[in-house]
Each structure stands twice: as structure tokens, then as C-alpha cells.
Design a protein around this motif. Structure first.
Motif, PDB file in Angstrom:
ATOM      1  N   ALA A 337       0.824  -1.212   0.000  1.00 47.18           N
ATOM      2  CA  ALA A 337       0.000   0.000   0.000  1.00 47.18           C
ATOM      3  C   ALA A 337       0.855   1.257   0.000  1.00 47.18           C
ATOM      4  O   ALA A 337       0.436   2.302  -0.480  1.00 47.18           O
ATOM      5  N   ARG A 338       2.053   1.149   0.530  1.00 44.79           N
ATOM      6  CA  ARG A 338       2.947   2.306   0.586  1.00 44.79           C
ATOM      7  C   ARG A 338       4.381   1.802   0.544  1.00 44.79           C
ATOM      8  O   ARG A 338       4.646   0.643   0.848  1.00 44.79           O
ATOM      9  N   PRO A 339       5.309   2.635   0.150  1.00 43.48           N
ATOM     10  CA  PRO A 339       6.709   2.193   0.090  1.00 43.48           C
ATOM     11  C   PRO A 339       7.232   1.829   1.472  1.00 43.48           C
ATOM     12  O   PRO A 339       6.677   2.229   2.495  1.00 43.48           O
ATOM     13  N   GLU A 340       8.310   1.059   1.487  1.00 47.15           N
ATOM     14  CA  GLU A 340       8.904   0.662   2.753  1.00 47.15           C
ATOM     15  C   GLU A 340       9.281   1.877   3.589  1.00 47.15           C
ATOM     16  O   GLU A 340       9.660   2.913   3.050  1.00 47.15           O
ATOM     17  N   PRO A 341       9.176   1.774   4.922  1.00 39.32           N
ATOM     18  CA  PRO A 341       9.553   2.907   5.788  1.00 39.32           C
ATOM     19  C   PRO A 341      10.977   3.392   5.536  1.00 39.32           C
ATOM     20  O   PRO A 341      11.268   4.570   5.691  1.00 39.32           O
ATOM     21  N   ARG A 342      11.861   2.455   5.142  1.00 40.71           N
ATOM     22  CA  ARG A 342      13.249   2.871   4.940  1.00 40.71           C
ATOM     23  C   ARG A 342      13.387   3.816   3.741  1.00 40.71           C
ATOM     24  O   ARG A 342      14.382   4.506   3.603  1.00 40.71           O
ATOM     25  N   TRP A 343      12.391   3.820   2.848  1.00 39.97           N
ATOM     26  CA  TRP A 343      12.455   4.716   1.686  1.00 39.97           C
ATOM     27  C   TRP A 343      11.844   6.080   1.992  1.00 39.97           C
ATOM     28  O   TRP A 343      11.630   6.880   1.080  1.00 39.97           O
ATOM     29  N   TYR A 344      11.539   6.344   3.237  1.00 31.94           N
ATOM     30  CA  TYR A 344      10.909   7.620   3.596  1.00 31.94           C
ATOM     31  C   TYR A 344      11.782   8.311   4.643  1.00 31.94           C
ATOM     32  O   TYR A 344      12.247   7.659   5.561  1.00 31.94           O
ATOM     33  N   PRO A 345      12.044   9.616   4.536  1.00 32.25           N
ATOM     34  CA  PRO A 345      11.457  10.586   3.604  1.00 32.25           C
ATOM     35  C   PRO A 345      12.199  10.714   2.275  1.00 32.25           C
ATOM     36  O   PRO A 345      11.834  11.543   1.454  1.00 32.25           O
ATOM     37  N   TRP A 346      13.276   9.897   2.068  1.00 31.84           N
ATOM     38  CA  TRP A 346      14.038   9.993   0.830  1.00 31.84           C
ATOM     39  C   TRP A 346      14.064   8.650   0.131  1.00 31.84           C
ATOM     40  O   TRP A 346      14.113   7.597   0.774  1.00 31.84           O
ATOM     41  N   TYR A 347      14.058   8.679  -1.189  1.00 30.83           N
ATOM     42  CA  TYR A 347      14.324   7.481  -1.978  1.00 30.83           C
ATOM     43  C   TYR A 347      15.399   7.879  -2.985  1.00 30.83           C
ATOM     44  O   TYR A 347      15.156   8.666  -3.903  1.00 30.83           O
ATOM     45  N   LEU A 348      16.616   7.365  -2.783  1.00 27.31           N
ATOM     46  CA  LEU A 348      17.756   7.770  -3.595  1.00 27.31           C
ATOM     47  C   LEU A 348      18.006   6.774  -4.715  1.00 27.31           C
ATOM     48  O   LEU A 348      18.078   5.556  -4.480  1.00 27.31           O
ATOM     49  N   LEU A 349      18.131   7.290  -5.935  1.00 30.32           N
ATOM     50  CA  LEU A 349      18.416   6.485  -7.117  1.00 30.32           C
ATOM     51  C   LEU A 349      19.754   6.930  -7.703  1.00 30.32           C
ATOM     52  O   LEU A 349      19.972   8.125  -7.897  1.00 30.32           O
ATOM     53  N   GLU A 350      20.628   5.994  -7.974  1.00 32.10           N
ATOM     54  CA  GLU A 350      21.926   6.331  -8.552  1.00 32.10           C
ATOM     55  C   GLU A 350      21.917   6.054 -10.051  1.00 32.10           C
ATOM     56  O   GLU A 350      21.649   4.933 -10.485  1.00 32.10           O
ATOM     57  N   LEU A 351      22.217   7.075 -10.836  1.00 33.32           N
ATOM     58  CA  LEU A 351      22.289   6.938 -12.281  1.00 33.32           C
ATOM     59  C   LEU A 351      23.756   6.859 -12.712  1.00 33.32           C
ATOM     60  O   LEU A 351      24.648   7.176 -11.946  1.00 33.32           O
ATOM     61  N   GLY A 352      23.955   6.459 -13.972  1.00 33.51           N
ATOM     62  CA  GLY A 352      25.300   6.565 -14.520  1.00 33.51           C
ATOM     63  C   GLY A 352      25.997   5.276 -14.849  1.00 33.51           C
ATOM     64  O   GLY A 352      27.175   5.289 -15.194  1.00 33.51           O
ATOM     65  N   ALA A 353      25.320   4.136 -14.754  1.00 32.17           N
ATOM     66  CA  ALA A 353      25.967   2.859 -15.062  1.00 32.17           C
ATOM     67  C   ALA A 353      25.110   2.095 -16.061  1.00 32.17           C
ATOM     68  O   ALA A 353      24.303   1.253 -15.691  1.00 32.17           O
ATOM     69  N   LEU A 354      25.284   2.406 -17.333  1.00 31.30           N
ATOM     70  CA  LEU A 354      24.543   1.705 -18.373  1.00 31.30           C
ATOM     71  C   LEU A 354      25.083   0.294 -18.543  1.00 31.30           C
ATOM     72  O   LEU A 354      26.297   0.076 -18.557  1.00 31.30           O
ATOM     73  N   ALA A 355      24.192  -0.657 -18.690  1.00 31.37           N
ATOM     74  CA  ALA A 355      24.603  -2.024 -18.982  1.00 31.37           C
ATOM     75  C   ALA A 355      25.018  -2.124 -20.447  1.00 31.37           C
ATOM     76  O   ALA A 355      24.718  -1.249 -21.258  1.00 31.37           O
ATOM     77  N   GLU A 356      25.696  -3.211 -20.780  1.00 36.26           N
ATOM     78  CA  GLU A 356      26.149  -3.375 -22.165  1.00 36.26           C
ATOM     79  C   GLU A 356      24.970  -3.384 -23.133  1.00 36.26           C
ATOM     80  O   GLU A 356      25.052  -2.828 -24.234  1.00 36.26           O
ATOM     81  N   ASP A 357      23.854  -3.996 -22.731  1.00 37.84           N
ATOM     82  CA  ASP A 357      22.669  -4.016 -23.599  1.00 37.84           C
ATOM     83  C   ASP A 357      22.141  -2.606 -23.850  1.00 37.84           C
ATOM     84  O   ASP A 357      21.630  -2.311 -24.939  1.00 37.84           O
ATOM     85  N   ASP A 358      22.240  -1.736 -22.846  1.00 34.21           N
ATOM     86  CA  ASP A 358      21.796  -0.349 -23.032  1.00 34.21           C
ATOM     87  C   ASP A 358      22.681   0.366 -24.051  1.00 34.21           C
ATOM     88  O   ASP A 358      22.188   1.152 -24.872  1.00 34.21           O
ATOM     89  N   VAL A 359      23.990   0.102 -23.996  1.00 33.88           N
ATOM     90  CA  VAL A 359      24.905   0.721 -24.955  1.00 33.88           C
ATOM     91  C   VAL A 359      24.623   0.192 -26.360  1.00 33.88           C
ATOM     92  O   VAL A 359      24.678   0.950 -27.341  1.00 33.88           O
ATOM     93  N   VAL A 360      24.312  -1.091 -26.465  1.00 30.50           N
ATOM     94  CA  VAL A 360      23.932  -1.660 -27.766  1.00 30.50           C
ATOM     95  C   VAL A 360      22.703  -0.936 -28.308  1.00 30.50           C
ATOM     96  O   VAL A 360      22.636  -0.597 -29.499  1.00 30.50           O
ATOM     97  N   ASP A 361      21.741  -0.665 -27.436  1.00 27.89           N
ATOM     98  CA  ASP A 361      20.519   0.030 -27.843  1.00 27.89           C
ATOM     99  C   ASP A 361      20.834   1.443 -28.343  1.00 27.89           C
ATOM    100  O   ASP A 361      20.313   1.884 -29.372  1.00 27.89           O
ATOM    101  N   ILE A 362      21.685   2.154 -27.623  1.00 27.12           N
ATOM    102  CA  ILE A 362      22.060   3.512 -28.030  1.00 27.12           C
ATOM    103  C   ILE A 362      22.798   3.487 -29.367  1.00 27.12           C
ATOM    104  O   ILE A 362      22.525   4.294 -30.265  1.00 27.12           O
ATOM    105  N   ALA A 363      23.732   2.553 -29.507  1.00 23.97           N
ATOM    106  CA  ALA A 363      24.508   2.473 -30.742  1.00 23.97           C
ATOM    107  C   ALA A 363      23.626   2.130 -31.932  1.00 23.97           C
ATOM    108  O   ALA A 363      23.804   2.677 -33.027  1.00 23.97           O
ATOM    109  N   SER A 364      22.652   1.243 -31.712  1.00 25.36           N
ATOM    110  CA  SER A 364      21.789   0.839 -32.825  1.00 25.36           C
ATOM    111  C   SER A 364      20.958   2.003 -33.338  1.00 25.36           C
ATOM    112  O   SER A 364      20.590   2.046 -34.517  1.00 25.36           O
ATOM    113  N   ARG A 365      20.649   2.974 -32.478  1.00 25.26           N
ATOM    114  CA  ARG A 365      19.885   4.139 -32.924  1.00 25.26           C
ATOM    115  C   ARG A 365      20.711   5.032 -33.840  1.00 25.26           C
ATOM    116  O   ARG A 365      20.162   5.906 -34.508  1.00 25.26           O
ATOM    117  N   SER A 366      22.022   4.830 -33.819  1.00 24.43           N
ATOM    118  CA  SER A 366      22.900   5.576 -34.719  1.00 24.43           C
ATOM    119  C   SER A 366      23.388   4.687 -35.859  1.00 24.43           C
ATOM    120  O   SER A 366      24.459   4.911 -36.422  1.00 24.43           O
TER     121      SER A 366
END
Length: 668
Positions: A337-366
Motif C-alpha cells: 500500500a505504501r513504500p517501505e519505511p526505509r524509503w521515507y522521507p528519501w528514496y535515492l536512485l543512482e544513475l550513470g551505469a549503463l549495462a552493455e545491452d543499453d549501450v547496444v541500444d544507443i549504438a543501434s539508434r545511430s
């Protein structure tokens, strides 16, 4: 850095299921939602993420604000919620128009000074505004007129509609808000009559010292959330089926941190009453506000199986690491019904690590074929850094005749133009972009420190020659706060290393230092080698020997288990330990000529050893050393040499030889 949809590869769980869950209102009710913060160093696609979410929420009440634009770095929370209210209060097709009467009243009063100017003109204008109780944005120009004309608050009993408006404000703030202000006002009115003192006190606080201004900002935030809650419980309740959205870019600025802190505090003061607001912010710096519930640096390898949150013991407590986009579906699983208490009041997401499949997807668009070697080369070169992938893909696309990995070995030194049209190299442009948050002396220290496998050298001024040795720990902290450090398993729990893409760029700069530079490539690696040798850390010393091209010293060290007069059997345990040492040493950086063919480089550095064992090891070590560099042999021309070297070394070596044969098969 290039922007666009390609930078969003790998963020589907965020822009899809997470946004959907945040927007939803089960049974038409608000829930206690955390502030979601997308973390990442420069170029990790944070702004592009907000653009994608804004596009998805085009028909939903939403507001955008970039703290690094239009002088908003030090914006105060009261001013922020004013901006948000103007945007959220627009007319939205399904949701209608939301009014913010409490916040509007606060803005009107605080925008006015206590001393009267032209009272008659001001009162005349205010009489037109208050009785109508119109939405805030309709009266933006009128409020400015009031401030310009007089900037005064009416005396007791002088203004029709004033008591009713202040009653509304007081009811919205709740008991706690009234009591907080009561400390400043000895005889705060309790009834529905004369409330001018309450309003005058807000205006005084806004013009007072830092503590007073913080109290006024708190009142603004309370009023903003109270108005928003009321907007979802009025006659338009059935139309407002999704939460409103606030998107805050670059919230690592002083103003951004203050505003996030104020919104969190206002939610805490509400006594558990939820609000219909989704807040998604981005930050390229770590905030001390997150230290209590989250851990900044956690090991990147040896992660638990999927579905189990990564944690680290910090100060005796187990705290979660910033979550990865791939963790979202587990963290926000259906049925909760609601996110875990540990995710409150902040939920931190770390960006910046593309998987190899993601890079394949980006390259294929070019129009880069997904089954070619090129996408894997791009992933190894950039370590999945989104901005770097986009930049290199753009460079590859621009040079249609260089599409094979072998042809791209000199890519980082390829000539290009910067934003001002000046000629530069891809490496220099990337360095200028990535290091703009650091001072010039710090940049030079980072270039020197990149020679070592970890950043321990930042604490040894005899190696790095720090410009300000008294602050030798400051640069380490700055790297961590700017999210450029990773924690990897080491001999003692884990060690801190630079992000591989940043280190690769820094090593290019180190390699380009002139022969007369006091801290050129040879001098720095020699210092590191000698330091580790004296400390008894022989393996690290051989790592720097190889960086210096001293293959003979490495071969002498690695040949020890194979010498005939050794009594110890080369069993499975010994083979595992030897392979681990081989991997660590051959991961050493190099400054080999990227225009020379890999096999020519191999012949040049392997040389002619004294015996068969030494020859086999020399060719194997140098081949692995070249291949460990993404720019060394991206076409895999040395794979057969490496395969043959492992098979030859394994011949007649006992039970441990099977591991050598298995390693050889990787290069078949």
C-alpha cells in the motif's frame, strides 16, 4: 554534452513503473511519498530524466525548476513554493485550476513592508484582491503593483475580508504552525476577529535574521502543502485522479538543499497528513541530510542476488546504498500500500551505469549494428557512463569511415571542436566537462593521483605533491561528494577508486605531460612503485612496474610458482591466487602508442627473454596488459596469443593447470 532520448536507455523502470506508482492515488487518497532524488556525477543523464518525466506528465499538474538557471542557486524555500504554485495553479485540461489562497495571502503580506507608503492606493488594490479570493497566478501583476505602490499591511480593522482570509490561513497551518508563531507573538488572537498581528509577524520574520527568515519560509511551505491538500478535497476531487508533480533539477545547490529540507520538514509538521505531491529531484552531490538513512559509498562488486537490497554497516547500523534503476520494481512491488519505511522521507536512485545491452541500444539508434564489436568496445571504453557513450557515439557517427574498433583506437585524441568552436580533442573536451567542479590545482592533483589503482595516494603528499598538503583529505571528500568514487573489494574490506571513465581521461592527461614535468608519467609511477615496495606491498609495486614498461620485473615475480626448485604444488588454490595477481598487475595503465598495431606493440615490449618460461610469461603478460586497455586491442587480434600462452603455461603444472586451461578458453 549531447542530450536526447538515447541518454535515457536503462531508465525504463524509473520513467515507467516508478512514475506510475508515484502518481497513483489508491482509493482516491493521498499517501506518504518520499522525495525521490536521482543522483549521479556530471553527464549521467539526470536532466534528461526530468525532461522525460515532464513529457509523460504533460497533461498533469506539474512544475519544473532548475536551480542552476536564472540565478536560483540560493533561492529561498518561500520563493520556491511561489514558483511552484504559479505553475501548478495553471488550468489543466482534466484537473481544472487549483487555488492557493493561504500561500497567496502569505506572499501578499511578506511582499509588503511594515512601514506604509501610499496607503490609500495600496488598500484600494488589496480590497480588490482579497474578497475575490482568486487563484494566485491571476493576481501576479496586481501583487507586484501592491508592493510597488505601498508595501504596507493594513492596521487593525481597516480591511474588509482580512479576518476571513487569515482564519483560512490559520486553519490550514494547523495547531503546530500556530504554536510555532506564538513564540514570536505574545498575545496571538485565538478567535476569528483581529488577526493582523499574525500576518504582520510573518512579514517581520521574512525581513529578520536567519532564524526568523527560516520560520517565515516554514510558514510558506506549510501554507503551500495545506492549499494543495485542500485542492484535492474540494468539489473537484473526482477530477483530480493523479498526484501533482514537482521536478527540481540540480538540487545540490545551496538553494536546492534548503528547499528540499524545508519541504521535508513541512511534511513532518503535518502530523502524518499526506499530501498529493510527487517530488522528483536531481543532484550531482551528496547531501549530509541523507547520511542518517543512506550510505554514500558501498561496494560495487559482490552484490547480493537480485531482489535483495544492498546494505553496508555504517556506525553500527545497516543502511541501504542508493538504489539502481533495476531495483525499482522490487522496491515498489505490487501489493504494498505504501513504500517501505526505509524509503521515507528519501528514496535515492543512482544513475550513470549503463549495462552493455543499453549501450547496444544507443549504438543501434545511430545505425551501428548491434552484433558488431563496436557496442562492446564503447561500453568498455566509457564504463557505461551515459554522457560519454552519447559523446563517443556522436563522434563515431560523424566519422562514417571509422566504424570498426581497430580504427577507433585513437578516438580520444581525435580532433573535434568545443562549444566555442575552438579545435580540441575528445579527451580534452571530456576532461574540461568532467572537472569543471574542481579548482585548477585540484585538477592537477587528480591527474597525478590517477596513476594509482585506488585513491590512497591522495593521503600521501610525498607521492602526489598536493598543492595544499594540509588539506590532503579535502580532495578525497570532494570526490566522494561529487559521486566520482566507487568502493571495490580490497584486502581490507573495500577500497576507494575513481570512476573508470574519469580515471581514463585523467590518465590521458598524465601520459601527455612533458618529459621535464616534475610529475610526468615516469616520475609518478616510480614514486608509487618505490612507496609500495618500501611498504611491503609487492603486488602494487609490480603494478606500477608494468605501467613503467618494466616487464622483466613483473615476469620475475609471476614466475616464482613455476620454478622447478619450488616445493609447493601448483594446486587449485595456488592457481586461483596466481590468476588474481596476474589480473591485478596486467590491469596497470599504459601510455602505448595507440596508432601502432597491437602485435607490433607486443613484439616491442615482450622482447626476448632468457628461457622458455620467461618468454611465455613475457608474451602473456604484455598481451594481457595491452588487451586490458579498451583502446589497446579492441579488435581482439591478440586473443590467440593469450590463449596459447595460458595453454603452454598450464602444461605439466599439476591440478591447478585446469584453471589455466579454462582461462585460455575465454580467448578462443
Amino acid at each position: 554534452m549531447p542530450a536526447g532520448v538515447s541518454r535515457l536507455s536503462g531508465l525504463g523502470p524509473v520513467t515507467g513503473s516508478l512514475v506510475e506508482k508515484l502518481l497513483s492515488r489508491p482509493d482516491g487518497q493521498s499517501r506518504a511519498l518520499p522525495i525521490v532524488v536521482a543522483l549521479g556525477a556530471r553527464g549521467t543523464g539526470k536532466s534528461a530524466l526530468l525532461e522525460a518525466v515532464a513529457a509523460r506528465c504533460a497533461e498533469i499538474p506539474h512544475a519544473n525548476l532548475d536551480f542552476e538557471r536564472h540565478g536560483r542557486e540560493n533561492i529561498q524555500p518561500g520563493e520556491l513554493v511561489g514558483h511552484l504554485a504559479f505553475d501548478l495553479g495553471r488550468r489543466w485540461k482534466q484537473f481544472g485550476r487549483m487555488a492557493f489562497p493561504r500561500l497567496w495571502l502569505c506572499m501578499l503580506v511578506v511582499s509588503s513592508s511594515v512601514d506604509l507608503g501610499d496607503r490609500r492606493a495600496a488598500l484600494r488594490k488589496v480590497r480588490e484582491l482579497l474578497p475575490d479570493n482568486q487563484p494566485l497566478e491571476r493576481n501576479r501583476e496586481a501583487i507586484v503593483d501592491v508592493v510597488r505602490l505601498a508595501g504596507g499591511v493594513a492596521p487593525a480593522g481597516a480591511l474588509r475580508g482580512w479576518p476571513e482570509a487569515t482564519d483560512l490561513l490559520l486553519r490550514g497551518l494547523g495547531w503546530y504552525g500556530r504554536q510555532r508563531l506564538a513564540g514570536k507573538i505574545r498575545d496571538l488572537p485565538r478567535g476569528t476577529g483581529n488577526h493582523e498581528d499574525f500576518l504582520i509577524e510573518i512579514a517581520k520574520q521574512a525581513q529578520g535574521d536567519e532564524e526568523d527568515r527560516a520560520a517565515a519560509d516554514a510558514t510558506f511551505c506549510d501554507a503551500f502543502l495545506a492549499d494543495l491538500r485542500q485542492a484535492y478535497h474540494g468539489i473537484n476531487r473526482s477530477r483530480r485522479t493523479l498526484n501533482s508533480v514537482v521536478l527540481l533539477d540540480n538540487a545540490h545547490t545551496p538553494g536546492g538543499q534548503a528547499c528540499l529540507r524545508a519541504l521535508t520538514a513541512a511534511r513532518h509538521r503535518s502530523g502524518g497528513e499526506a499530501d498529493p505531491l510527487v517530488v522528483l529531484a536531481t543532484s550531482r552531490k551528496w547531501s549530509p541530510d541523507w547520511n542518517e538513512g543512506w550510505s554514500l559509498l558501498t561496494p560495487q562488486r559482490g552484490a547480493p542476488p537480485p531482489g535483495r537490497p544492498t546494505t553496508q554497516r555504517t556506525n553500527g547500523l545497516r543502511t541501504p546504498a542508493p538504489r539502481q534503476p533495476s531495483d525499482v520494481d522490487f522496491d515498489w512491488a505490487e501489493g504494498s500500500a505504501r513504500p517501505e519505511p526505509r524509503w521515507y522521507p528519501w528514496y535515492l536512485l543512482e544513475l550513470g551505469a549503463l549495462a552493455e545491452d543499453d549501450v547496444v541500444d544507443i549504438a543501434s539508434r545511430s545505425d551501428i549494428h548491434p552484433t558488431s564489436r563496436l557496442p562492446r568496445f564503447l561500453h568498455r571504453l566509457t564504463d557505461g557512463h551515459p554522457g560519454a557513450v552519447s559523446t563517443v557515439v556522436a563522434a563515431v557517427t560523424h566519422h562514417d569511415h571509422t566504424r570498426s574498433p581497430g580504427e577507433l583506437r585513437g578516438m580520444l585524441q581525435a580532433r573535434t571542436t568545443d562549444e566555442d568552436g575552438a579545435a580540441t580533442t575528445l579527451s580534452a573536451a571530456a576532461r574540461a566537462y568532467l572537472l569543471q567542479d574542481f579548482s585548477v590545482p585540484s585538477r592537477q592533483d587528480l591527474v597525478t593521483a590517477s596513476a594509482a589503482r585506488d585513491v590512497e595516494t591522495l593521503f600521501h603528499k610525498d607521492i602526489v605533491d598536493l598543492r595544499n598538503p594540509a588539506e590532503e583529505g579535502a580532495l578525497f571528500k570532494e570526490l566522494g561528494d561529487l559521486l566520482w568514487l566507487r568502493a571495490e573489494p580490497g584486502q581490507q574490506e573495500f577500497q576507494y577508486v575513481l570512476h573508470p571513465w574519469l580515471r581514463r581521461i585523467l590518465l590521458q592527461e598524465l601520459a601527455s605531460r612533458s618529459e621535464d614535468h616534475p610529475l610526468n608519467w615516469d616520475r609518478v609511477h616510480t614514486r608509487c612503485r618505490d612507496f609500495y615496495e618500501k611498504s611491503g606491498r609487492v603486488l602494487a609495486a609490480r603494478y606500477h612496474d608494468l605501467a613503467l614498461g618494466n616487464v622483466a620485473a613483473v615476469v620475475r615475480y609471476l614466475s616464482a610458482p613455476f620454478v622447478d626448485d619450488q616445493n609447493a604444488e601448483f594446486d587449485v588454490t595456488a592457481a586461483e591466487a596466481w590468476l588474481a595477481e596476474l589480473d591485478l598487475i596486467t590491469a596497470a595503465p599504459n601510455r602505448l602508442d595507440k596508432t601502432a598495431e597491437p602485435y607490433d606493440q607486443l613484439e616491442s615490449h615482450a622482447g626476448n627473454a632468457a628461457g622458455d618460461l620467461e618468454t611465455t610469461l613475457s608474451w602473456l603478460v604484455v598481451s594481457l596488459w595491452i588487451a586490458a586497455d579498451p583502446l589497446g586491442d579492441p579488435g581482439g587480434t591478440l586473443n590467440s596469443t593469450i590463449e596459447g600462452g595460458f595453454h603452454q603455461l598450464a602444461h605439466g603444472r599439476g591440478r591447478g593447470s585446469i584453471l589455466l586451461h579454462e582461462r585460455a578458453e575465454r580467448y578462443r
